[in-house]
Design a protein around this motif. Structure first.
Motif, short mmCIF file in Angstrom:
data_model
loop_
_atom_site.label_atom_id
_atom_site.label_comp_id
_atom_site.label_asym_id
_atom_site.label_seq_id
_atom_site.Cartn_x
_atom_site.Cartn_y
_atom_site.Cartn_z
N LYS A 246 -10.94 -13.32 7.41
CA LYS A 246 -10.27 -13.88 6.23
C LYS A 246 -10.97 -13.46 4.94
N GLU A 247 -12.30 -13.44 4.96
CA GLU A 247 -13.06 -13.18 3.74
C GLU A 247 -13.30 -11.70 3.48
N ALA A 248 -13.24 -10.86 4.51
CA ALA A 248 -13.61 -9.45 4.36
C ALA A 248 -12.80 -8.69 3.32
N PRO A 249 -11.46 -8.84 3.28
CA PRO A 249 -10.71 -8.03 2.29
C PRO A 249 -11.07 -8.31 0.84
N THR A 250 -11.39 -9.56 0.50
CA THR A 250 -11.69 -9.89 -0.90
C THR A 250 -13.17 -9.75 -1.22
N ARG A 251 -14.04 -10.16 -0.33
CA ARG A 251 -15.49 -10.09 -0.58
C ARG A 251 -16.07 -8.73 -0.26
N THR A 442 -7.14 -5.26 3.26
CA THR A 442 -8.14 -4.30 2.81
C THR A 442 -7.49 -3.05 2.26
N VAL A 443 -6.48 -2.55 2.97
CA VAL A 443 -5.76 -1.36 2.51
C VAL A 443 -5.10 -1.62 1.16
N ILE A 444 -4.46 -2.77 1.00
CA ILE A 444 -3.77 -3.07 -0.25
C ILE A 444 -4.76 -3.20 -1.40
N ALA A 506 -0.21 0.65 4.25
CA ALA A 506 -0.41 -0.32 5.33
C ALA A 506 0.63 -0.14 6.43
N TRP A 507 1.89 0.13 6.04
CA TRP A 507 2.92 0.42 7.05
C TRP A 507 2.53 1.64 7.88
N LEU A 508 2.02 2.67 7.21
CA LEU A 508 1.63 3.89 7.91
C LEU A 508 0.50 3.61 8.89
#
Length: 527
Positions: A246-251, A442-444, A506-508
């Motif tokens: 949960k935290e990895a994409p933002t932090r 993360t991709v976004i 992200a779709w790719l």
């Protein structure tokens, strides 16, 4: 003169004359009664409500936040608390089924889920809401593997295809109709009904299951034999993994908090595995992974989780932030996938009986990858018409990504092995979803700024294609850096265009991972 009949034969004839009786979960079954089917349908109803709850609550988090005065940075815990409790409960289903029996596990879990839903609706603040969500998530988490285990414990082989299809349709339909149900409830009633909607179906499911699901003997001695240390390791591993994702994409994946959480998850997970392989009565029987078909089916379930959870996440994100649709409008657009699933369900039943599971699985994942790939080419103006056929292809494929791997995983196991194996198999799909959502975010987050910079540079160079993609007349810019007035006009359009390109990435990613899963299917050959 009476013919001589041996005593053992006379006893057997008297038993047959009394009709079929359910004595334990290893009783041979030649057919299942209408009452059993109604009881199984009640179990599917309970599972449907548990899965639906996650989706409809997600659509109305802002309403809950404003009503209870919850801080914006704490709001995500309303969902995270549920998901952590759910992911811990799923692998415990086998143990709970042995201790309580399938009937009473379902009745108790559904009753607790329903009561916790009332508690959520009555919450007056953040802390009480989170406490009820944890209880609700733990109870709901046992329902999915219990239903899929019931397919192989209640029905003979010739009826299992239909039962699997029924459970599969319910499992994948709930996330599809969730946005429209949540949007309708939010726009028509108060946020309390997001939880109260579970009450009547929950009561009906409990009443029907208590009387119609075949009864088996409970074995409460299983609870006394529980390896509590192993349970603590498992809960800690799954909880820290869920929070880290949960935290990895933002932090950031390399932030101290995320690295620390992953380290705890790996250490406690390793300790859990060691104890599970050596303890006389493990919490979860991991020996099923020694079976090659089961292991490959779990890999496929993991990848399906990425695509299934990811697609039902990306579509609302795009439609809300790029197209500015309401929750009800988003749900209406996403109904296409659900309708496609219902249309293909009868075909899936027939195909399951006639076509080898590996071929159906390969076809399902191939078409699912194509359906995901068809969404790679979205523009900021993509809407219902452009999303129609990708949704149809994905909806038709999902049933063949779920049903044959389920049979591949559980269909050849003994009835004693099915409950634990069902828990692990369904856990893999949820873990795939959790990891997939973290990768998507993360991709976004990572790709969005780069796409914005690239579009800005192309506009400065007078690129007409970039202007068309963003949605501005090519004649508006004559080359060179945009003026301040142009920048103010372009800012929201640029943000939506960059977000669209990041979502396409992200779709790719999901399409590539789904296609890669095809490589392991040939190894699932029966030995």
């Amino acid at each position: 003169m009476k013919a001589f009949v041996p005593r053992k034969t006379r006893s057997r004839l008297r038993q047959i004359s009394k009709g079929p009786q359910v004595t334990d979960e290893t009783t041979p079954r030649t057919r299942s009664s209408a009452a059993t089917w109604v009881g199984f349908a009640a179990m599917c109803l309970g599972m449907f409500m548990a899965i639906l709850d996650v989706q409809i609550v997600a659509t109305s988090l802002p309403d809950i936040q404003s009503a209870l005065g919850i801080a914006p940075d704490a709001m995500s815990w309303v969902q995270t608390a549920y998901l952590i409790a759910e992911v811990i409960a799923i692998p415990l289903t086998g143990l709970l089924m042995r201790a309580l029996s399938m009937r009473w596990l379902f009745v108790i879990a559904t009753g607790v889920f329903t009561a916790a839903s009332v508690g959520c609706a009555a919450s007056q603040g953040f802390n009480s809401l989170i406490a009820w969500r944890v209880l609700q998530g733990f109870a709901g988490g046992t329902l999915i593997p219990a239903v899929f285990a019931a397919v192989f414990l209640l029905f003979p082989l010739r009826q299992q295809a239909f039962a699997t299809t029924l459970a599969g349709v319910v499992a994948v339909l709930a996330p599809t109709v969730g946005p429209i149900v949540g949007g309708w409830i939010t726009s028509t009633y108060s946020w309390h009904w997001l939880f109260l909607v579970n009450v009547v179906p929950g009561i009906v499911a409990v009443a029907l299951a208590a009387g119609l699901v075949p009864a088996t003997a409970a074995n409460l001695k299983e609870v006394r034999r529980v390896d509590w240390l192993s349970l603590a390791f498992m809960a800690l591993a799954l909880a820290t993994l869920e929070i880290a994702l949960k935290e990895a994409p933002t932090r950031g994946w390399l932030s101290p908090l995320v690295i620390g959480l992953f380290a705890v998850a790996v250490a406690s997970g390793s300790a859990f595995v060691r104890r599970s392989l050596t303890h006389a009565a493990p919490i979860v029987a991991l020996r099923s992974f020694a079976d090659r078909r089961f292991t490959i089916a779990c890999i496929l379930s993991f990848v399906l989780g990425i695509g299934l959870f990811g697609s039902t996440y990306l579509m609302p994100v795009f439609l809300a932030f790029v197209r500015d649709h309401s929750a009800l409008e988003i749900g209406t657009i996403m109904l296409v996938t659900g309708v496609a699933q219902l249309v293909v369900a009868p075909i899936a039943v027939l195909a399951e009986k006639r076509v080898p599971a590996r071929i159906l699985t390969a076809a399902g994942f191939a078409f699912f990858a194509v359906g995901l790939g068809m969404s790679v080419f979205q523009t900021p103006r993509t809407d219902y018409d452009q999303m129609f056929w990708p949704q149809v292809v994905r909806g038709l494929a999902i049933m063949f990504c779920l049903l044959p791997p389920t049979r591949m995983a559980l269909g050849h196991l003994t009835e004693a092995e099915v409950p634990d194996a069902s828990g692990v198999f369904n856990l893999m799909r949820n873990l795939g979803g959790a990891i997939g959502l973290a990768l998507i975010d993360t991709v976004i987050y990572a790709r969005g700024p780069g796409h914005a910079a690239d579009l800005t540079a192309r506009l400065a160079a007078g690129d007409a294609d970039a202007a068309t993609f963003i949605g501005i007349p090519p004649a508006l810019l004559t080359g060179g850096a945009p003026t301040p007035a142009q920048q103010a006009y372009l800012a929201p359009l640029m943000e939506k265009a960059a977000t669209t390109l990041a979502i396409n990435d992200a779709w790719l990613m999901m399409a590539a991972l789904t296609a890669a899963a095809l490589l392991c299917i040939p190894f699932a050959r029966q030995r």
